[in-house]
Structures are given as structure tokens and as C-alpha cells.
Write a protein that holds these residues in place. Structure first.
Motif, PDB file in Angstrom:
ATOM      1  N   ALA A  35       1.275  -0.974   0.385  1.00 47.70           N
ATOM      2  CA  ALA A  35       0.047   0.019  -0.128  1.00 47.70           C
ATOM      3  C   ALA A  35       0.868   1.089   0.151  1.00 47.70           C
ATOM      4  CB  ALA A  35      -0.875  -0.279   1.367  1.00 47.70           C
ATOM      5  N   LEU A  36       0.236   2.263  -1.128  1.00 45.79           N
ATOM      6  CA  LEU A  36       1.200   3.798  -0.949  1.00 45.79           C
ATOM      7  C   LEU A  36       0.196   4.619  -0.114  1.00 45.79           C
ATOM      8  CD1 LEU A  36       3.821   4.672  -2.470  1.00 45.79           C
ATOM      9  CD2 LEU A  36       2.172   5.995  -4.594  1.00 45.79           C
ATOM     10  N   ASP A  37       1.398   5.318   0.777  1.00 42.90           N
ATOM     11  CA  ASP A  37       0.709   6.906   1.459  1.00 42.90           C
ATOM     12  C   ASP A  37       1.053   7.877   0.213  1.00 42.90           C
ATOM     13  OD1 ASP A  37       0.066   8.992   2.693  1.00 42.90           O
ATOM     14  OD2 ASP A  37       2.357   8.620   3.731  1.00 42.90           O
ATOM     15  N   GLY A  38      -0.716   8.079  -0.583  1.00 44.87           N
ATOM     16  CA  GLY A  38      -0.862   9.236  -1.503  1.00 44.87           C
ATOM     17  C   GLY A  38      -0.788  10.299  -0.997  1.00 44.87           C
ATOM     18  N   THR A  39      -0.906  10.653   0.028  1.00 42.34           N
ATOM     19  CA  THR A  39      -0.024  11.322   0.582  1.00 42.34           C
ATOM     20  C   THR A  39       1.323  12.444   0.285  1.00 42.34           C
ATOM     21  OG1 THR A  39       0.500  11.344   3.132  1.00 42.34           O
ATOM     22  CG2 THR A  39      -2.026  12.237   2.929  1.00 42.34           C
ATOM     23  N   PRO A  44      11.017  14.592  -3.869  1.00 41.41           N
ATOM     24  CA  PRO A  44      11.531  13.007  -4.159  1.00 41.41           C
ATOM     25  C   PRO A  44      11.774  12.345  -2.990  1.00 41.41           C
ATOM     26  CG  PRO A  44      13.253  14.223  -3.882  1.00 41.41           C
ATOM     27  CD  PRO A  44      11.922  15.484  -4.087  1.00 41.41           C
ATOM     28  N   GLU A  45       9.702  12.601  -2.653  1.00 40.27           N
ATOM     29  CA  GLU A  45      10.053  11.373  -0.648  1.00 40.27           C
ATOM     30  C   GLU A  45       8.422  10.692  -1.533  1.00 40.27           C
ATOM     31  OE1 GLU A  45       9.990  13.678   2.002  1.00 40.27           O
ATOM     32  OE2 GLU A  45      12.288  14.799   1.698  1.00 40.27           O
ATOM     33  N   LEU A  46       8.847   9.466  -1.064  1.00 46.81           N
ATOM     34  CA  LEU A  46       7.345   8.273  -1.401  1.00 46.81           C
ATOM     35  C   LEU A  46       7.613   7.420   0.276  1.00 46.81           C
ATOM     36  CD1 LEU A  46       7.876   7.385  -4.750  1.00 46.81           C
ATOM     37  CD2 LEU A  46       5.852   8.969  -3.576  1.00 46.81           C
ATOM     38  N   ARG A  47       6.458   7.242   0.810  1.00 40.40           N
ATOM     39  CA  ARG A  47       5.958   6.428   1.673  1.00 40.40           C
ATOM     40  C   ARG A  47       5.159   5.211   1.051  1.00 40.40           C
ATOM     41  NH1 ARG A  47       5.783  11.051   4.055  1.00 40.40           N
ATOM     42  NH2 ARG A  47       3.637  11.431   3.776  1.00 40.40           N
ATOM     43  N   LEU A  48       5.962   3.688   1.349  1.00 39.73           N
ATOM     44  CA  LEU A  48       4.927   2.727   1.286  1.00 39.73           C
ATOM     45  C   LEU A  48       4.955   2.031   2.891  1.00 39.73           C
ATOM     46  CD1 LEU A  48       5.971   0.985  -1.200  1.00 39.73           C
ATOM     47  CD2 LEU A  48       6.935   2.986  -0.597  1.00 39.73           C
TER      48      LEU A  48
END
Length: 299
Positions: free
Chosen positions: A181-185, A197-201
Motif C-alpha cells: 500500500a502506498l501513502d497517497g499523501t 522526491p520522497e515516497l512512503r509505503l
């Protein structure tokens, strides 16, 4: 199921099943012309792909399983050791299916062992990984600040599952063999926007894979290469070939979801770096990675 028992049962047929990552880690020893070189057969099924390409972290995990099987057979007195670092170079892009692993021991020490693994397909070494073995951390850290950045231990109610309603679910087939699951925010690119350029999942193996301590540890190594390329948040889409990937495994994860926090220090004109931090359900750092990759060239 230990790595040894995984080796004993050999290769399993295709299909997702209840322990798909265990099949990635299932290696069968082959005859070798030299006692100094180990050879193992394995299979990486098509669910472990990003688009048509085999997922890099999964190939590192399969190579790690071969390295562990070899060290435990050839140096049983060091069986408690496990890969704590992996330095991988990608020489080509293997297809899903059968692979071979060629394994060599470079050093046997009381604290550190070094093992090299080549992933071979069609007679060519396509991925080379140098593994450093030692004892995983199992004592209270001297210094361990909170690295979660407020990210909950399990996906929030508004997290975006990698399914048919999420564009990432149609590309990242790895989600067929695990829960993702991806943190859409953190992902404005999904709605046509741009951001940092940061992503959380979040990612979690199926129950049978999570129940095997070795397989779950290999899964954590794989998870350190699970984030989408962070340049997507800056409008760069497409395949971002990894030039070099370094992965650290710090400790065995506790059962539950793994949190992945990815970021870049710089996105250049040709290359970008990406760091990925993997936390377990307790917030402990389980794995880390840093890679250098090529910028996707938008049409």
C-alpha cells in the motif's frame, strides 16, 4: 521452514499460492566442477516483476538465499551468520523463470565472511552481488531515534492498495505475492501533481512467508528496493535502470507490516540517488539501501 528445508524441497510450480516468496528463496544445489564454487538452481516467477522486468531487490534476495545455503553447507560452524550487506551490479535484465546462482567464498573469518554470487541466465552472469556476512543485531541499540516520520505501523484508512484501482498495482506485479500500500499523501504524481522526491509505503509478506524467519529476513532485503522511483514526484516517469544497489540488513523483522521511506539527495540530469529505509512494526530499522539509477527519459 528454514533455508535448509527450502533447499530440500526443491523448486515448486508456478502460481501465487500461500508462500510465493519462499519459492524465490528455494534453491537446489547442482553439481559443480570445482569444490570452490557452488551452483544452485532457482526460479523467479513473473509475479516478481515491475512491468516486464524482474524486480532488482527480489534478485538480490534470491542471491542471498543461495549465499546462505552455500555458507551453511561449506562452513557449518558459521551457520548463525547472515548477510548484513549486499553490493549489487546489474549487468543485464533477466527474464522471469529459471535462474542459476554461482557462489564463491572470498573470506571466512570469525566476525566477517565474504561471499560472491552471480545470477546466471542463458549462460550469462546478469547480476553480481558481493555479500558481507556477520551476526545480525539482536541487542538494544545504543542510539535509536524515531525514524518513522509519523508514519503509522500499518496502512492508514486512506492508504492506496496496489490493486486494479491503483495505477501502480497494474505495473508492480510484486504486489501479487505480498500486500503493498502506498501513502497517497506522499505521491502527488498519481494525480498529476509534483512534490518532493520522497515516497512512503507499506509492505507485508503473506502469512506463510512471514512465519519463516529466514524468508522474512530475505523479504526485508527485497523491501529495501520496493519504492517507486522518487523522480516520479518531479515529473519523470518510465523505467529507471539501477546502476548499483547497496543493501544493508540490520536485524530480523518482527511480524507485521514493514514501513518503507524513500528519498533522494539529488536528481541530476542523467542520474539520481535513492535511499530507502525499512522499519518493522516496532519502529526498529530492519534494512536500508542506497542506489544509483538512471533518470527515466520521458518521450
Amino acid at each position: 521452514m528454514t533455508v535448509e528445508s527450502t533447499v530440500d524441497r526443491g523448486l515448486v510450480g508456478s502460481g501465487v499460492g500461500d508462500a510465493p516468496f519462499s519459492r524465490v528463496c528455494a534453491v537446489t544445489e547442482l553439481a559443480s566442477e570445482s569444490a570452490e564454487i557452488g551452483r544452485y538452481a532457482g526460479i523467479i516467477e513473473s509475479i516478481w516483476t515491475i512491468g516486464p522486468k524482474l524486480h532488482g531487490g527480489t534478485m538480490v534476495a534470491g542471491s542471498a538465499a543461495a549465499a546462505v545455503a552455500w555458507l551453511r553447507r561449506t562452513a557449518p560452524e558459521r551457520a548463525a551468520m547472515f548477510p548484513i550487506a549486499a553490493s549489487s551490479d546489474f549487468l543485464g535484465a533477466p527474464d522471469p523463470g529459471e535462474v542459476e546462482y554461482e557462489v564463491r567464498t572470498r573470506k571466512l573469518g570469525r566476525q566477517i565472511c565474504l561471499v560472491d554470487v552471480g545470477l546466471i541466465q542463458g549462460g550469462r552472469t546478469l547480476v553480481h552481488t558481493a555479500f558481507t556476512f556477520s551476526h545480525l543485531d539482536d541487542i538494544e541499540p545504543v542510539y535509536a531515534p524515531d525514524k518513522s516520520e509519523g508514519m503509522p505501523a500499518a496502512p492508514s484508512a486512506d492508504a492506496l492498495a496496489y490493486d486494479d484501482d491503483n495505477p501502480m498495482g497494474k505495473i508492480v506485479h510484486v504486489a501479487q505475492g505480498s500486500e503493498v500500500a502506498l501513502d497517497g499523501t506522499s505521491a502527488p504524481f498519481l494525480t498529476g501533481g509534483q512534490g518532493e522526491p520522497e515516497l512512503r509505503l507499506w509492505i507485508r509478506p503473506f502469512a506463510a512467508d512471514e512465519a519463516d524467519a529466514d524468508v522474512f529476513a530475505f523479504f526485508a532485503m527485497m523491501a529495501a528496493d520496493m519504492s517507486p522511483p522518487v523522480p516520479m514526484n518531479r515529473g519523470h516517469f518510465g523505467w529507471a535502470p539501477t546502476v548499483q544497489l547497496t543493501t544493508y540488513l540490520r536485524r530480523r523483522p518482527t511480524p507485521g507490516w514493514l514501513r518503507i521511506i524513500a528519498s533522494a539527495k539529488e536528481i541530476g540530469g542523467r542520474m539520481f540517488d535513492e535511499d530507502q529505509l525499512v522499519l518493522d512494526a516496532t519502529g526498529a530499522i530492519v534494512a536500508q539501501s542506497r542506489q544509483l539509477a538512471l533518470i527515466p527519459q520521458n518521450p
